[in-house]
Design an enzyme around this catalytic site. Structure first.
Site, PDB file in Angstrom:
ATOM      1  N   ASP A  72      -0.023   5.077   0.994  1.00  0.00           N
ATOM      2  CA  ASP A  72      -0.172   6.115   2.023  1.00  0.00           C
ATOM      3  C   ASP A  72      -0.029   5.552   3.433  1.00  0.00           C
ATOM      4  O   ASP A  72      -0.704   4.591   3.804  1.00  0.00           O
ATOM      5  CB  ASP A  72      -1.534   6.795   1.892  1.00  0.00           C
ATOM      6  CG  ASP A  72      -1.711   7.463   0.540  1.00  0.00           C
ATOM      7  OD1 ASP A  72      -0.712   7.604  -0.187  1.00  0.00           O
ATOM      8  OD2 ASP A  72      -2.853   7.848   0.210  1.00  0.00           O
TER       9      ASP A  72
ATOM     10  N   ASP B 264      -1.328  -0.274   6.132  1.00  0.00           N
ATOM     11  CA  ASP B 264      -1.623   0.344   7.435  1.00  0.00           C
ATOM     12  C   ASP B 264      -3.094   0.268   7.796  1.00  0.00           C
ATOM     13  O   ASP B 264      -3.460   0.562   8.935  1.00  0.00           O
ATOM     14  CB  ASP B 264      -1.226   1.828   7.407  1.00  0.00           C
ATOM     15  CG  ASP B 264      -2.170   2.640   6.536  1.00  0.00           C
ATOM     16  OD1 ASP B 264      -2.966   3.412   7.094  1.00  0.00           O
ATOM     17  OD2 ASP B 264      -2.141   2.485   5.313  1.00  0.00           O
TER      18      ASP B 264
ATOM     19  N   ASP C  71       0.869  -1.160   0.000  1.00  0.00           N
ATOM     20  CA  ASP C  71       0.000   0.000   0.000  1.00  0.00           C
ATOM     21  C   ASP C  71       0.917   1.224   0.000  1.00  0.00           C
ATOM     22  O   ASP C  71       2.102   1.117   0.327  1.00  0.00           O
ATOM     23  CB  ASP C  71      -0.888  -0.028   1.245  1.00  0.00           C
ATOM     24  CG  ASP C  71      -1.779   1.191   1.366  1.00  0.00           C
ATOM     25  OD1 ASP C  71      -2.371   1.602   0.354  1.00  0.00           O
ATOM     26  OD2 ASP C  71      -1.876   1.739   2.482  1.00  0.00           O
TER      27      ASP C  71
END
Length: 277
Positions: A20, A192, A18
Site C-alpha cells: 500500500d 512508505d 511493501d
C-alpha cells in the site's frame, strides 16, 4: 540505478516490496469498500467513513497504536463471515479496482529486478487472500501477508494466525533468506511507512517510497534512498497484449480485505478523537 544481472554462482538476491502506497496508490483493503457495500457486507455509513479513512491513510497513514487497534477491530468484525462469499465479491472487482492504481514506477522496478535475476517478494500487512492475487497480477514470486484463521465451517473465527506488521515482516524476510538462500546484504527493500523500518534495516539496499514524515526523517538520517512514485497506470497500458487473467485465477481473495476496509471506522474515530483532544 539497479545493478546488473546477478551472477547465479553467487548467493541469490531478492527485492522486498511493501504494497500500500508503495506499489499501489491506495490501501489495498480500503479500496474494496464499495464492492462490499454492494455485496451486502457493510452498510452505507461504513462506506462513507471508509472513504474518509482512505483520505486519512493517503494523507498520513496510521501509526503503531492505530494499527494495533485496527487489528483488534478486524478480528471482532470478521468473526463468522463466510469466506467463500467474500472471495466471490472481491474476485468480481479485483482487477477493475487494483489495476488502475498500480504505480508505473513500481511496476518498472519489479521488471528491472526480475531482469537482474532477483526474486520479487510482496510483504504486506493486508491479508494473504488479497495480497496473493495482487502479487500474481504483478508477477511477484512470493508474498508475505497477514493470515486469518478459518474454522471447519468455512467461516473466519476472528483470530489472527499471523500478523505481518513491523518486526514480524523483518523476521519473515530473514526466514525467507534462510530458506531461499538470499544474501540480505545484496537485497533491496521498499516501503512508505516508518513501521517498516525493521524490514528496511535487514537489507543492504533500503528505499523509502513516498515516505511518511517519520520514515523520511529516518531515511535522511541514515542516508537511505528516497523515491517518489506518482504515476498510477493500468498494466495493459504498459504491456502490449496484456489481458485480464481468467476469473478462476482471481478467486483467491478473502474477508481480511473486507474487515480491514470496514476497520477504517476505527481510523476515523481515532483521528477525530485525537483532533478534538
Amino acid at each position: 540505478m539497479l545493478r546488473g544481472v546477478e551472477n547465479h554462482l553467487s548467493p541469490r538476491t531478492a527485492a522486498f516490496f511493501d504494497l500500500d502506497k508503495t506499489v499501489i496508490a491506495k490501501s489495498s483493503t480500503l479500496t474494496f469498500s464499495k464492492s462490499f457495500y454492494q455485496g451486502g457486507l457493510i452498510n452505507r455509513r461504513a462506506v462513507l467513513r471508509t472513504a474518509y479513512a482512505q483520505f486519512v491513510f493517503l494523507a498520513g497513514g496510521a501509526d503503531h497504536d492505530q494499527m494495533e487497534r485496527m487489528r483488534a477491530y478486524l478480528s471482532a468484525l470478521c468473526r463468522g463471515w463466510n469466506v467463500q462469499q467474500v472471495k466471490e465479491i472481491v474476485a468480481e472487482t479485483l482487477h477493475d479496482l487494483i489495476d488502475p492504481i498500480i504505480y508505473d514506477e513500481a511496476a518498472s522496478l519489479i521488471e528491472e529486478h526480475h531482469t537482474a535475476g532477483r526474486d520479487v517478494v510482496i510483504v504486506s500487512t493486508s491479508g494473504a487472500e488479497v495480497v496473493e492475487p495482487i502479487g500474481e497480477l504483478l508477477g511477484a514470486d512470493r508474498v508475505v501477508a497477514t493470515r486469518m484463521v478459518v474454522g471447519d465451517d468455512g467461516c473466519f473465527t476472528g483470530e489472527v494466525e499471523y500478523y505481518a506488521y513491523g518486526p514480524t515482516k523483518a523476521e519473515a524476510i530473514k526466514e525467507l533468506a534462510a530458506s531461499e538462500g538470499y544474501d540480505l546484504s545484496r537485497c533491496y527493500a521498499y516501503s512508505d511507512s516508518a513501521t517498516d523500518v525493521p524490514m528496511l534495516e535487514v537489507v543492504g539496499h533500503p528505499h523509502a517510497v513516498n515516505p511518511d514524515r517519520a520514515l523520511r526523517r529516518e531515511a535522511l538520517a541514515r542516508g537511505w534512498t528516497i523515491l517518489d512514485f506518482h504515476r498510477p497506470v493500468r498494466l495493459k497500458q504498459r504491456i502490449p497484449g496484456f489481458s485480464v487473467p481468467p476469473r478462476p485465477a482471481l478467486v483467491a481473495v478473502a474477508a481480511i480485505g473486507a474487515a480491514a476496509a470496514t476497520a477504517g471506522l476505527v481510523w476515523y474515530a481515532n483521528r477525530r478523537r485525537d483532533t478534538v483532544a
